[in-house]
Write a protein that holds these residues in place. Sequence first.
Motif, PDB file in Angstrom:
ATOM      1  N   SER B 214       0.797  -1.225   0.000  1.00  0.00           N
ATOM      2  CA  SER B 214       0.000   0.000   0.000  1.00  0.00           C
ATOM      3  C   SER B 214       0.831   1.277   0.000  1.00  0.00           C
ATOM      4  N   SER B 215       2.159   1.160   0.138  1.00  0.00           N
ATOM      5  CA  SER B 215       2.950   2.387   0.109  1.00  0.00           C
ATOM      6  C   SER B 215       3.404   2.645  -1.330  1.00  0.00           C
ATOM      7  N   PRO B 216       3.530   3.921  -1.682  1.00  0.00           N
ATOM      8  CA  PRO B 216       3.878   4.232  -3.067  1.00  0.00           C
ATOM      9  C   PRO B 216       5.362   4.026  -3.339  1.00  0.00           C
ATOM     10  N   SER B 217       5.787   2.797  -3.504  1.00  0.00           N
ATOM     11  CA  SER B 217       7.199   2.520  -3.766  1.00  0.00           C
ATOM     12  C   SER B 217       7.423   2.353  -5.263  1.00  0.00           C
ATOM     13  N   VAL B 218       8.538   2.865  -5.718  1.00  0.00           N
ATOM     14  CA  VAL B 218       8.905   2.686  -7.125  1.00  0.00           C
ATOM     15  C   VAL B 218      10.095   1.737  -7.151  1.00  0.00           C
ATOM     16  N   PHE B 219       9.966   0.639  -7.865  1.00  0.00           N
ATOM     17  CA  PHE B 219      11.059  -0.333  -7.850  1.00  0.00           C
ATOM     18  C   PHE B 219      11.936  -0.294  -9.097  1.00  0.00           C
ATOM     19  N   SER B 220      11.479   0.391 -10.122  1.00  0.00           N
ATOM     20  CA  SER B 220      12.359   0.466 -11.290  1.00  0.00           C
ATOM     21  C   SER B 220      13.118   1.784 -11.239  1.00  0.00           C
ATOM     22  N   SER B 221      14.309   1.811 -11.808  1.00  0.00           N
ATOM     23  CA  SER B 221      15.104   3.032 -11.697  1.00  0.00           C
ATOM     24  C   SER B 221      15.052   3.806 -13.009  1.00  0.00           C
ATOM     25  N   GLY B 222      15.075   5.117 -12.865  1.00  0.00           N
ATOM     26  CA  GLY B 222      15.157   5.978 -14.041  1.00  0.00           C
ATOM     27  C   GLY B 222      13.978   5.888 -15.000  1.00  0.00           C
ATOM     28  N   ASN B 223      12.821   5.378 -14.540  1.00  0.00           N
ATOM     29  CA  ASN B 223      11.704   5.207 -15.478  1.00  0.00           C
ATOM     30  C   ASN B 223      11.020   6.524 -15.845  1.00  0.00           C
ATOM     31  N   ILE B 224      11.458   7.636 -15.238  1.00  0.00           N
ATOM     32  CA  ILE B 224      10.830   8.921 -15.553  1.00  0.00           C
ATOM     33  C   ILE B 224      11.085   9.324 -17.007  1.00  0.00           C
ATOM     34  N   ILE B 225      12.080   8.715 -17.613  1.00  0.00           N
ATOM     35  CA  ILE B 225      12.403   9.022 -18.998  1.00  0.00           C
ATOM     36  C   ILE B 225      11.192   8.803 -19.911  1.00  0.00           C
TER      37      ILE B 225
END
Lengths: 313, 298
Positions: B214-225
């Motif tokens: 339930s926490s907003p964790s992002v597991f992939s790196s650099g995906n903002i591209i």
Amino acid sequence: MQSDHTAYKRIKDISRDEFILPGTTVCAGCGGLEALRLAHKVLGNNVVFVNAAGCFTLLALFPYSPFKGSWLYTNMASAPAGAQGIRDALDILIEKKRLRPEEDLKVIVLAGDGSTYDMALSATSGAIYRNLDFYYFCYDNEAYGNTGMQMSSASPLGAKTTTSIPDEQSPMGTKFHKKDIFEIWRAHKPPYIATISPRHPVDLSEKFRRSMQFKGPKLFIALSPCPTGWLYDPSHSAKIARLAVETGIWALKEAVFGETIHTYIPSKLKPVEEYLSVQGRFSHLFVPVRQDETIKKIQDEINYYWNHTEIQK
Amino acid sequence: MIRIRFHGRGGHGMKTAGRIAGTAAFLEGYYAQDFPVYGAERRGAPITAYTRISKDRILERGIFSEPDIVIIADESLINDPAANPLQGVTKKTITIINTMVNDIKDKFSILGIVNTIDATGLCLEIIGKGSAVSAALGGAACRIIGIIQKDNLINAVIKELKNINLPEELIEKNVEVAEKCYEILSPIIIQHGEDIPDSPIETITLPYQYPTMSSPSVFSSGNIIEKKTGGWRIFKPVINLEKCNKCWICFVYCPEGVISLDESEYPHIDYDHCKGCLICYEECPVKVITVEREIETW
Ligand SMILES: Cc1ncc(C[n+]2csc(CCOP(=O)(O)OP(=O)(O)O)c2C)c(N)n1
Ligand code: SF4
Ligand code: SF4
Ligand code: SF4
């Protein structure tokens, strides 16, 4: 290019690797992002950021991250406490051999001036006192940026913010003086403190490189020209950062265990007007009536600093 | 009741455009309601503003998804899922788009009536800056609905821009822009969409989830591209590589890190992500970077 072994002498010593990927929703022309991008090139990939709420929270907006490394989000008052928790966890993992020493991370607090100068100051003082091994990167945009440019104790004398709008009672805007966070940190005598500017990338890089030899608290205060809050065209961010240094309003310096040296001394200070007059947040000092007294006060303070501080190079 | 929805990016002044329409209607003797909605993002990110205008008291609250009029400050928002300006647009909707692209209705298969106006161009011409188009699109909205006199539009522009502390001469120029837009467009008869049915109130209960879920964790790196910020540009920097001296200045000072150097150290701009701040243009010591008005980002 392995930045760890480079001494930065010229612009081409700066690493070509990018550690913050584009696509973030911070404003176009953000001077703070520029400073952080340059710093990250020196710090390398093995970092964990502990971010206090602010504009830079928007760098990593769920479900996206611009970082190759790690990021923890905390509220405004507690990033240094978060850093302590992570540092302890890393140390324990290494001691129990569940993490190889080469996998260790640099713990970096990333906070605006609102947290740094105001809300998290007591948590920070505690962390320095405990000699926490961490970096503290403050992007100083001289206001509470993310919530709409309210005055912070980093807002300079004479600046217009949304909570110090010039009016008949105080035509100068902010009537308080910017808190001297460098000196407050310095009184704790941590291993390393520095001021940096995005328009001095070599100086900035060299300071990060030098700081890496020290264990303990390391502070960086980055002048962060902010087109949105300082009211100027985004294309002028670099120019404004340069003027801040050339007018002497932003002194580039460092202090190692409390001993200050200036890393750049302008040969002749430009009049501060050159810096003030290109930003909307100071426009009331010039039109409709020129507020000579306030402009002079700002200039006198700069002169006092450069004439009365023991400037060592 | 007339429901107008404004879409723009932070900095376009769509909150102010919505307020101008609301205030002008109020001065005209109508009831009005106006408010913006934005997330945590900063300048450049999508925002939405809403204006309701009615002869009778307005009891409806909150955002609406079936606008009579949609105003879009920047065509790059049309395909942006975070903005979704065409949501709820039907055959009865009137859409006004600030753009220089002509066949935009067909290109994006937009239902209903579509009018375009080069508000950015007008602002560049009259104000000298094209970033904020609040007065222009506030003026456009007032004209389209056909119930607001020019005087009241002008008074609304002055009132709202005074509120945000704009200097007098800038307000004057904005009034001129608003008047121009008012004159360029003609009123359109609004055909209201289906009446929005009252939806029964439903209570949603969220079950307990473990923090890892339930926490907003992002597991992939650099995906903002994957998020493209090239649509933020009004101007596009173009490097003349033949005259570039490979000094690295633009590469070092670009805050976004979107200028990369090739093997021979020539700089290249990633236009999918360049936000158009033009620091590179200002800083290039030999002035080999030029700027072009961005017409169609995508
Ligand atoms: C304890 C606490 N109070 C208030 C807020 C709301 N808030 C979020 S960001 C922000 C402004 C932060 O200002 P600053 O630290 O100067 O960073 P900037 O926004 O300028 O990047 C505020 C007040 C918060 N997140 N936490
Ligand atoms: S408001 Fe200022 S500090 Fe914050 S993201 Fe925008 S430019 Fe950067
Ligand atoms: S306009 Fe700004 S974002 Fe685009 S390449 Fe130049 S410096 Fe970078
Ligand atoms: S700043 Fe100008 S001359 Fe220098 S690398 Fe960039 S484009 Fe070439």
